[in-house]
Every structure is written in C-alpha cells, then in structure tokens.
Design an enzyme around this catalytic site. Sequence first.
Site, PDB file in Angstrom:
ATOM      1  N   HIS A  92      95.551  11.615 161.827  1.00  0.00           N
ATOM      2  CA  HIS A  92      95.763  13.057 162.806  1.00  0.00           C
ATOM      3  C   HIS A  92      94.388  13.381 163.333  1.00  0.00           C
ATOM      4  O   HIS A  92      93.324  13.367 162.718  1.00  0.00           O
ATOM      5  CB  HIS A  92      96.588  14.038 162.277  1.00  0.00           C
ATOM      6  CG  HIS A  92      96.820  15.013 163.156  1.00  0.00           C
ATOM      7  ND1 HIS A  92      95.906  16.115 163.719  1.00  0.00           N
ATOM      8  CD2 HIS A  92      97.965  15.527 163.936  1.00  0.00           C
ATOM      9  CE1 HIS A  92      96.416  16.861 164.765  1.00  0.00           C
ATOM     10  NE2 HIS A  92      97.660  16.536 164.640  1.00  0.00           N
ATOM     11  N   GLY A 168      97.557  21.698 170.761  1.00  0.00           N
ATOM     12  CA  GLY A 168      97.444  23.035 170.388  1.00  0.00           C
ATOM     13  C   GLY A 168      96.711  23.801 171.618  1.00  0.00           C
ATOM     14  O   GLY A 168      96.350  24.938 171.523  1.00  0.00           O
TER      15      GLY A 168
HETATM   16  P1  PGA Z   1     100.706  21.013 169.204  1.00  0.00           P
HETATM   17  O1  PGA Z   1     100.221  19.734 167.977  1.00  0.00           O
HETATM   18  O2  PGA Z   1     102.256  20.472 169.477  1.00  0.00           O
HETATM   19  O3  PGA Z   1     100.665  22.152 168.435  1.00  0.00           O
HETATM   20  O4  PGA Z   1      99.913  20.719 170.186  1.00  0.00           O
HETATM   21  C1  PGA Z   1     100.696  18.475 168.094  1.00  0.00           C
HETATM   22  C2  PGA Z   1      99.982  17.724 166.787  1.00  0.00           C
HETATM   23  O5  PGA Z   1      98.801  18.007 166.645  1.00  0.00           O
HETATM   24  O6  PGA Z   1     100.848  16.756 166.313  1.00  0.00           O
END
Ligand code: PGA
Length: 249
Positions: A92, A168
């Site tokens: 990630h 995010g």
């Molecule tokens: P998010 O995160 O949906 O909060 O943008 C996705 C992720 O990091 O897998």
Amino acid sequence: MARKLAAGNWKMNGIGESLAEVALLLADPLPAGVAVLICPPATLLHRMAVLAAGRIALGGQDCHAAAAGAHTGDIAAAMLAEAGASHVILGHSERRADHGETDAQVAAKAQAALAAGLVPVICLGETLAERQAGATLDVVARQLAGSVPDGIAPARLVLAYEPVWAIGSGLTPTPDQIAEVHAALRAGLSARFGAAGAAQVPLLYGGSVKASNAAAIFAVPEVDGALVGGASLKAADFRPIVAALAAAA
Ligand code: PGA
C-alpha cells in the site's frame, strides 16, 4: 473467489466496538456474485472472523517477509492466516511512504504471504508528480514487474491500482484515466501469465471510492472492484458500494 471484489481497508482504525459495523454489514444478505473482503487492524481479525463466520473474507494490511523471528512489532503471514485472514494487502502506498517499502520488499512479502496460504492484494499507483510528468504507465509497469513475485499463480493474486494522489483526498481520476491504467495492467498481466491467466486476476481501483462515484468507476472496462479506505468503515457507506459492484455489468 469471484473476480468481482469489494475490499475494505480499515487502515489504523477500529477497536472492539467497530465490530458493530461488520454486524450491520452482515445483518442482511450480501448481493450474490460479489466477494467482500475486509482488512481490519490485526488486533480485530480473530474477533471479526468469529463474527463473520465465513460470510465475508478477511485480510491483513501488511506482513513481514520472514516466516518468524526477531522483528519487533511486525506480523508474520501465518499469524494473519491463523487469526482468520485469507488475504493480505501488500505495498500500500502508505507502507511505501511511511516505511520506505520497495518493490523488491513487496515481492518478498508476497512470497511469504503465498507460503502461508494467503492471497496478496498488491497495491501500486503513481504520485501526483509522476502523473504530471507523464510517467504514470512507466511507474505502474515498473511496480507490477517488481512487486508481483516470480512463480505466483495468477489465481492467487489480486492487484489494486491506487493513484497516491487519490487516496483519502476526495480526488479521483477520470474514467478514461482509470481505463488507461487498467488496460495497461491487464496487458502487463497477459504478457506475464497469458490472457487466460490475466483474466483470473481481480483488478481493483482504489482512491476515494464512495457510494456516489462507485457505479461510474465500476463501469470502467477492466475494473473488477474496489479497494476502499474511508468509506469501508461504516456499513452504511460500504454497502452501497458492494451493491453498485453487484449491479455493474
Ligand atoms: P480511501 O483509501 O478510499 O480512503 O481513499 C483507499 C486506500 O488507501 O486503499
């Protein structure tokens, strides 16, 4: 497992009371034809596995490349498996940024995951600077080549395209931008595993997926599902995403 996969990444969120959200998610039958995966903090895995009783799949968010040993604070793939995980998120962008993880380290972790019987959910994606420099396809091709370990069976792999700038942030790429990267990733998988092998790999999109944009994202060719962060924490937010995936062609 179905190629359509709705995955939730809880990141460093959730204590015992958060299990109520999983109970809510499971209160009504989930739509057929879609696999649902939740990756909670490791501390919640076992209790979530007891609660879910096989109705959804569970995953870790990272594992060490070694099977065991003197690695304070780390977690081994076999520990995740014993706690109830069938999957583990690897590479990630938050791990790559916060812990300096390289493609080679992600590949080594994926080997460890496979050895413990886990399916790695390998994440890749470009930064904003890389996109602005026109390097997106080069970056994801390099990450694909370096992070997906040799010898992996395509049926034991999930890939998530997560543009770092979309995570995010509330920003999402356009459908055309997602389509371009997913087509390149599927082509890269085909070159490595053949078309039939490549077709077995769920190709997820991740980064600010929410109920209001899920249907448009799932309509993009070669998008088989989503890796969802913030909107996976509450059943009321995650369920419509699962439903949108079930409804997608
Ligand atoms: P998010 O995160 O949906 O909060 O943008 C996705 C992720 O990091 O897998």
